[in-house]
Enzyme design. Structure first.
Site, PDB file in Angstrom:
ATOM      1  N   PHE A 127       0.855  -1.191   0.000  1.00 41.68           N
ATOM      2  CA  PHE A 127       0.000   0.000   0.000  1.00 41.68           C
ATOM      3  C   PHE A 127       0.887   1.236   0.000  1.00 41.68           C
ATOM      4  O   PHE A 127       1.745   1.392   0.874  1.00 41.68           O
ATOM      5  CB  PHE A 127      -0.943   0.043   1.210  1.00 41.68           C
ATOM      6  CG  PHE A 127      -1.863   1.230   1.161  1.00 41.68           C
ATOM      7  CD1 PHE A 127      -2.996   1.205   0.349  1.00 41.68           C
ATOM      8  CD2 PHE A 127      -1.584   2.388   1.869  1.00 41.68           C
ATOM      9  CE1 PHE A 127      -3.845   2.316   0.264  1.00 41.68           C
ATOM     10  CE2 PHE A 127      -2.420   3.504   1.785  1.00 41.68           C
ATOM     11  CZ  PHE A 127      -3.552   3.458   0.984  1.00 41.68           C
ATOM     12  N   ASP A 214       9.258   2.565   1.853  1.00 43.57           N
ATOM     13  CA  ASP A 214       8.078   3.316   2.295  1.00 43.57           C
ATOM     14  C   ASP A 214       7.901   3.058   3.788  1.00 43.57           C
ATOM     15  O   ASP A 214       7.409   2.010   4.194  1.00 43.57           O
ATOM     16  CB  ASP A 214       6.854   2.853   1.493  1.00 43.57           C
ATOM     17  CG  ASP A 214       5.564   3.570   1.920  1.00 43.57           C
ATOM     18  OD1 ASP A 214       5.572   4.204   2.999  1.00 43.57           O
ATOM     19  OD2 ASP A 214       4.562   3.467   1.185  1.00 43.57           O
ATOM     20  N   LYS A 243       2.584   9.794   8.331  1.00 40.15           N
ATOM     21  CA  LYS A 243       1.826   9.392   9.526  1.00 40.15           C
ATOM     22  C   LYS A 243       2.343   9.933  10.859  1.00 40.15           C
ATOM     23  O   LYS A 243       1.895  10.974  11.308  1.00 40.15           O
ATOM     24  CB  LYS A 243       1.674   7.871   9.541  1.00 40.15           C
ATOM     25  CG  LYS A 243       0.760   7.388   8.407  1.00 40.15           C
ATOM     26  CD  LYS A 243       0.170   6.022   8.635  1.00 40.15           C
ATOM     27  CE  LYS A 243      -0.978   5.737   7.684  1.00 40.15           C
ATOM     28  NZ  LYS A 243      -0.627   5.040   6.469  1.00 40.15           N
TER      29      LYS A 243
END
Ligand code: PLP
Length: 398
Positions: A127, A214, A243
């Site tokens: 993702f 990532d 995040k």
């Protein structure tokens, strides 16, 4: 709600305040937050150092523009470089934007090498975000369906599969980079074999590819190191963050090391808001607190307690397949879809998430104390055991 686009199936609850790992809804009910807004509020809610940094900065200057020097952003770049061994940072506002920057960087790097149709290797179940480039890089048909034509220039291999990548190396001369999560988050908290990341580093070195990690979910102390790839003792060429970086203040970063750090030149990429004084000040305060409060060690230790506690309570319970993760990035895989556990958790005063249909995911704040983790284990083990028992009695449900 009728004036909000229908992008989320929202749960019928709203939170009006939080303190540490606890949040209160608009009816005054208290919840143990084991999700942190999906790995965002690593310092918990209303952390005094972050609150003060935001208030102080807002009172001085919130936004200036990247047309000017931004000292807070420069300090943040220095700090992240020191912690990661990377050389330069580009700041943006989210994870998908950080990955967009990485994808553009890899393509530009390819063009500089004379590769006109550069290819980036990506993983099944990955993702990377919801923008067109990042959803094309994402390994989920659910995320992609309906948005065709997808971006070309990606080649997909199974995660944690060395042979598949060797096959690509032998057959595709256009490859310029590998984009990978050190632990897959949305894909179900998948932890690769010991040595997989070192293998990726080695094959990228051999082939002249960029290794791009990532760390939007796994970074910022979540797994007990600043960045999850550091468990493997490697340095990537590119790393993306978001995040947990600003503890809730929207900020993302694309960092690069070595030659990759000099690929972008003025005019090649940009962002209006990216790294503005307010977001940078929040991120600096977040980094400072993680460091001064010993939260990397805490994440390792309390994460271990949770996995051990759940193991004790759930081992041998039929339907529990695996408890896995690193630090405070934890997945409990069941043998059946378990989305309704999220609602049952709400009723029981516990915020959790289910990803990849069958995996209960925990992403509690790095400040979680052993006493709170025991309460989390207690409540969650009961929820899961009750759910599996009820399912066994009524197998038509679900
Ligand atoms: C959440 C996430 C993203 C996307 O971040 P946004 O801020 O929602 O754009 C990208 N990569 C990973 C690994 C993520 O977990």
């Amino acid at each position: 709600m009728q004036h909000l686009m229908n992008t989320y199936g929202r749960l019928p609850v709203a939170f009006e305040r939080g303190e540490g790992v606890w949040v209160w809804d608009t009816n005054g009910k208290r919840y143990l937050d084991a999700l942190s807004g999906i790995a965002v509020t690593g310092l918990g809610h209303a952390h005094p150092k972050v609150v003060r940094a935001i208030a102080d900065q807002a009172g001085r200057i919130i936004h200036a523009s990247n047309l000017y020097q931004i000292p807070e952003q420069e300090r943040l770049g220095d700090k992240l470089a020191a912690l990661s061994g990377m050389d330069r940072a580009f700041f943006c506002n989210s994870g998908c934007e950080a990955n967009e920057a990485a994808i553009k960087l890899a393509r530009l790097h390819g063009h500089h090498k004379g590769i006109e149709q550069p290819v980036i290797v990506v993983m099944e179940k990955a993702f990377h975000g919801r923008t067109m480039a990042t959803l094309s890089a994402t390994g989920s048909r659910k995320v992609q369906a309906g948005f065709e034509p997808l971006l070309s220039g990606f080649s997909r291999v199974p995660y944690n599969d060395r042979e598949a990548l060797e096959h690509v190396a032998a057959n595709n001369r256009q490859v310029v980079a590998v984009l990978v999560e050190p632990l897959q988050g949305e894909g179900g908290v998948q932890v690769p074999d010991e040595g997989y990341l070192r293998f990726l580093r080695a094959i990228c070195d051999r082939q002249g590819w960029l290794l791009m990690v990532d760390e939007v979910q796994s970074g910022m102390g979540r797994t007990g190191r600043w960045f999850a790839h550091q468990h493997a003792g490697i340095v990537p060429d590119v790393m993306t963050l978001a995040k947990g970086l600003g503890n809730g203040m929207p900020i993302g970063a694309c960092l690069a090391h070595g030659p990759a750090a000099d690929v972008f030149t003025p005019g090649k990429h940009g962002s209006t808001f990216g790294g503005n004084p307010l977001a940078s000040a929040a991120a600096l305060a977040t980094l400072e607190a993680i460091e001064s409060e010993g939260l990397l060690e805490n994440a390792s230790r309390v994460g271990g307690l949770i996995r051990a506690g759940l193991g004790e309570r759930l081992s041998g319970v039929p339907g529990v397949k695996q408890i896995r993760g690193k630090g405070l990035m934890i997945g409990i895989e069941l043998d059946r879809p378990c989305g309704e556990l999220v609602t049952r958790g709400l009723e029981a005063g516990l915020l959790i998430n289910v990803t990849a249909d069958t995996v209960v995911r925990l992403l509690p704040a790095l400040i979680l104390q052993p006493r709170e983790s025991a309460e989390l284990v207690e409540r969650l083990a009961d929820l899961i055991a009750t759910f599996l028992r009820a399912e066994a009695l009524a197998p038509i449900a679900g």
